[in-house]
Design an enzyme around this catalytic site. Structure first.
Site, mmCIF file in Angstrom:
data_model
loop_
_atom_site.group_PDB
_atom_site.id
_atom_site.type_symbol
_atom_site.label_atom_id
_atom_site.label_comp_id
_atom_site.label_asym_id
_atom_site.label_seq_id
_atom_site.Cartn_x
_atom_site.Cartn_y
_atom_site.Cartn_z
ATOM 1 N N ASP A 1 1.153 108.332 38.449
ATOM 2 C CA ASP A 1 1.884 108.908 37.324
ATOM 3 C C ASP A 1 2.573 110.215 37.710
ATOM 4 O OD1 ASP A 1 1.713 107.008 35.365
ATOM 5 O OD2 ASP A 1 -0.145 107.765 34.513
ATOM 6 N N GLU B 1 -1.585 114.503 36.373
ATOM 7 C CA GLU B 1 -0.754 113.353 36.737
ATOM 8 C C GLU B 1 0.689 113.511 36.263
ATOM 9 O OE1 GLU B 1 -2.320 109.769 35.055
ATOM 10 O OE2 GLU B 1 -2.823 110.688 33.132
ATOM 11 N N HIS C 1 -5.533 101.834 29.666
ATOM 12 C CA HIS C 1 -4.566 100.783 29.975
ATOM 13 C C HIS C 1 -5.101 99.384 29.702
ATOM 14 C CE1 HIS C 1 -1.825 103.604 31.900
ATOM 15 N NE2 HIS C 1 -2.819 104.078 32.620
#
Length: 265
Positions: free
Chosen positions: A181, A155, A47
């Site tokens: 997530d 996730e 990310h």
């Protein structure tokens, strides 16, 4: 964790381990975490602006300098990212969005040398000591297979739909549970604290099925209080993520903002 006891060795001893996620790409944040005795630095390249390049190498070296194990979250099941992160000296790789056994097999194939996988080899890398004194290929590949942690992430609801097939893949060392997530995939409120019954049940299921196969479990501790860390350890979480550097920067800046407002009225 001393230099004589690697992160993998500590996990095998049954002791819980503790770390934090690094989003800022800051060498200082990693060194500070190491100075305070945390066991691992979860360095995010999924990310963030961090890539598998000279920047990541500096972050790994910062971890090694301060005695904290560097774990790299790659961009996905990308063979090049996985292999190169390990060759730069990472103690393990964390792979996001794993939904099938086929993906898990691809991760092991990229991360482990034969006979467990098909990781490509080169002796002129940090992980091999740059082919320095007393280098032996057999020792290098065996040690890498034993010590390099392969950590897929759970996730999504798809992971839990396929959980048994994924966990039966040989070569997986740890599963990292991602409650945010997972919640997004189920379209339920995001709950890092895992007080949501469904999220908590998925973590319990993961721990039970992983431990039955000798696989360790990683999960976040939010907020990172002693009470919450104890609860996760008692639940059976082996690797506890105690917040992240951006969180702590926000908390510090919030206190600074409150002080500023108190002065200004």
């Amino acid at each position: 964790m001393t230099e004589k006891e690697t992160l993998t060795q500590k996990l095998r001893s049954g002791k819980p381990t503790f770390g934090m996620t690094m989003y800022s790409g800051s060498n200082a944040a990693i060194e500070i975490a190491g100075n305070w005795g945390l066991d691992f630095a979860f360095i995010d390249a999924e990310h963030t602006a961090v890539n598998v390049d000279l920047h990541l190498e500096k972050l790994i070296l910062s971890a090694k300098l301060s005695g904290i194990a560097p774990l790299i979250r790659t961009r996905g099941t990308i063979e090049w990212d996985i292999r190169k992160s390990l060759e730069l000296g990472a103690a393990g790789v964390i792979i996001p969005q794993v939904n099938t056994a086929e993906q898990a097999k691809a991760i092991v194939r990229a991360a482990k040398f034969p006979p467990l996988g098909r990781r490509g080899g080169d002796a002129s890398v940090r992980a091999a000591g740059f082919a320095g004194p007393n280098f032996k290929w057999s020792t290098y590949t065996q040690t890498a297979n034993e010590e390099s942690l392969v950590i897929p992430m759970a996730e999504s609801y798809e992971f839990f739909d396929n959980i048994d097939a994924i966990l039966d893949v040989q070569g997986i060392d740890v599963i990292n549970f991602g409650p945010a997530d997972y919640s997004l995939s189920r379209q339920i409120p995001i709950d890092y604290s895992m007080s949501n019954q469904e999220v908590n049940e998925r973590l319990d299921e993961l721990i039970e099925k992983c431990h039955a196969r000798g696989i360790k479990v990683m999960a976040p501790c939010i907020p990172p209080t002693p009470e919450n860390a104890i609860k996760l350890a008692e639940k059976g979480v082996d690797m506890i993520i105690l917040g992240n550097d951006v969180m702590f920067l926000n908390q510090g800046c919030q206190r600074a903002s409150e002080a500023m407002k108190a002065v200004n009225g």
